[in-house]
Design a protein around this motif. Structure first.
Motif, PDB file in Angstrom:
ATOM      1  N   SER A  80       0.824  -1.209   0.000  1.00 14.23           N
ATOM      2  CA  SER A  80       0.000   0.000   0.000  1.00 14.23           C
ATOM      3  C   SER A  80       0.857   1.258   0.000  1.00 14.23           C
ATOM      4  N   LEU A  81       2.010   1.214   0.644  1.00 16.69           N
ATOM      5  CA  LEU A  81       2.945   2.340   0.587  1.00 16.69           C
ATOM      6  C   LEU A  81       3.426   2.573  -0.852  1.00 16.69           C
ATOM      7  N   LYS A  82       3.702   1.486  -1.562  1.00 18.76           N
ATOM      8  CA  LYS A  82       4.125   1.602  -2.967  1.00 18.76           C
ATOM      9  C   LYS A  82       3.031   2.261  -3.800  1.00 18.76           C
ATOM     10  N   ASP A  83       1.808   1.900  -3.517  1.00 18.69           N
ATOM     11  CA  ASP A  83       0.643   2.419  -4.223  1.00 18.69           C
ATOM     12  C   ASP A  83       0.494   3.934  -4.002  1.00 18.69           C
ATOM     13  N   ILE A  84       0.528   4.377  -2.760  1.00 20.02           N
ATOM     14  CA  ILE A  84       0.337   5.803  -2.475  1.00 20.02           C
ATOM     15  C   ILE A  84       1.575   6.598  -2.884  1.00 20.02           C
ATOM     16  N   TYR A  85       2.732   5.973  -2.880  1.00 14.94           N
ATOM     17  CA  TYR A  85       3.955   6.635  -3.361  1.00 14.94           C
ATOM     18  C   TYR A  85       3.795   6.980  -4.840  1.00 14.94           C
ATOM     19  N   TRP A  86       3.293   6.026  -5.619  1.00 15.74           N
ATOM     20  CA  TRP A  86       3.023   6.294  -7.035  1.00 15.74           C
ATOM     21  C   TRP A  86       1.996   7.405  -7.163  1.00 15.74           C
ATOM     22  N   ALA A  87       0.943   7.325  -6.355  1.00 21.41           N
ATOM     23  CA  ALA A  87      -0.146   8.301  -6.419  1.00 21.41           C
ATOM     24  C   ALA A  87       0.359   9.711  -6.138  1.00 21.41           C
ATOM     25  N   GLU A  88       1.179   9.863  -5.110  1.00 17.60           N
ATOM     26  CA  GLU A  88       1.699  11.193  -4.767  1.00 17.60           C
ATOM     27  C   GLU A  88       2.615  11.719  -5.865  1.00 17.60           C
ATOM     28  N   LYS A  89       3.442  10.858  -6.435  1.00 17.61           N
ATOM     29  CA  LYS A  89       4.333  11.294  -7.522  1.00 17.61           C
ATOM     30  C   LYS A  89       3.521  11.708  -8.753  1.00 17.61           C
ATOM     31  N   ALA A  90       2.459  10.984  -9.038  1.00 14.97           N
ATOM     32  CA  ALA A  90       1.587  11.332 -10.162  1.00 14.97           C
ATOM     33  C   ALA A  90       0.881  12.664  -9.901  1.00 14.97           C
TER      34      ALA A  90
END
Length: 189
Positions: free
Chosen positions: A40-50
């Motif tokens: 889930s951290l990987k998921d939100i990390y992508w989301a924040e970068k996007a």
């Protein structure tokens, strides 16, 4: 005199939860809460970068100065959110890694669509706020869940970062509501 016959009871067969087929897990599926937390951290990390990439477009297309300012401020916060997530990965002894977040991609696509389907001005501004608040609500839900996981996993450093970000996401949502309520939505009529 007419006599009524009792209505026939409908019989429905329900499958027992024991007989319901389970969806097979992927090969690298999370087996423990820690695995789900890291995924889930990987998921939100992508989301924040996007989001760092998408916010300048939203700001460029907004016309209300308060809205532009709110987006600009949140862009800076979002860059900090990315750094905090990198700190979480570091605290876990992991390399920061992004995994595409389908939910955020959908929300960003919807925001782009709103911009394309509205004329510049207050109607577009109202649409940008609506799209931005959907993003904020997703982030609030995600950071709240991650904080709960971090607490149970006793990942204190991550918990601190996640709660700090959660607080900022809630403040941003409140600010967007305030901008919308200060006549912007009324002007869009």
């Amino acid at each position: 005199m007419e006599t009524k016959t009792p209505a026939k009871k409908a019989t429905t067969k329900t499958k027992s939860s024991k007989t319901t087929a389970k969806t097979p897990a992927k090969k690298n599926a999370a087996k423990e809460l820690k695995d789900l937390f890291e995924d889930s951290l990987k998921d939100i990390y992508w989301a924040e970068k996007a989001l760092v990439k998408a916010l300048p477009t939203m700001m460029k297309n907004a016309t209300d100065e308060k809205l532009k300012s709110a987006i600009e401020d949140h862009l800076g916060q979002t860059e900090t959110h990315v750094e905090r997530l990198e700190d979480c990965f570091k605290a876990l002894g992991k390399k920061a890694q992004a995994k595409k977040c389908d939910a955020m991609q959908g929300l960003l696509d919807e925001g782009k669509s709103i911009i394309e389907e509205t004329e510049p001005g207050t109607v577009r501004d109202a649409g940008i706020i609506a799209a931005a608040q959907k993003v904020e609500h997703y982030e609030i839900a995600t950071y709240g869940t991650l904080a709960a996981f971090a607490k149970v996993l006793k990942e204190e450093e991550c918990l601190k970062h996640l709660l700090e970000t959660l607080k900022e996401e809630k403040k941003c949502d409140e600010l967007l509501t305030k901008v919308a309520d200060t006549n912007l939505n009324s002007k869009a009529m």
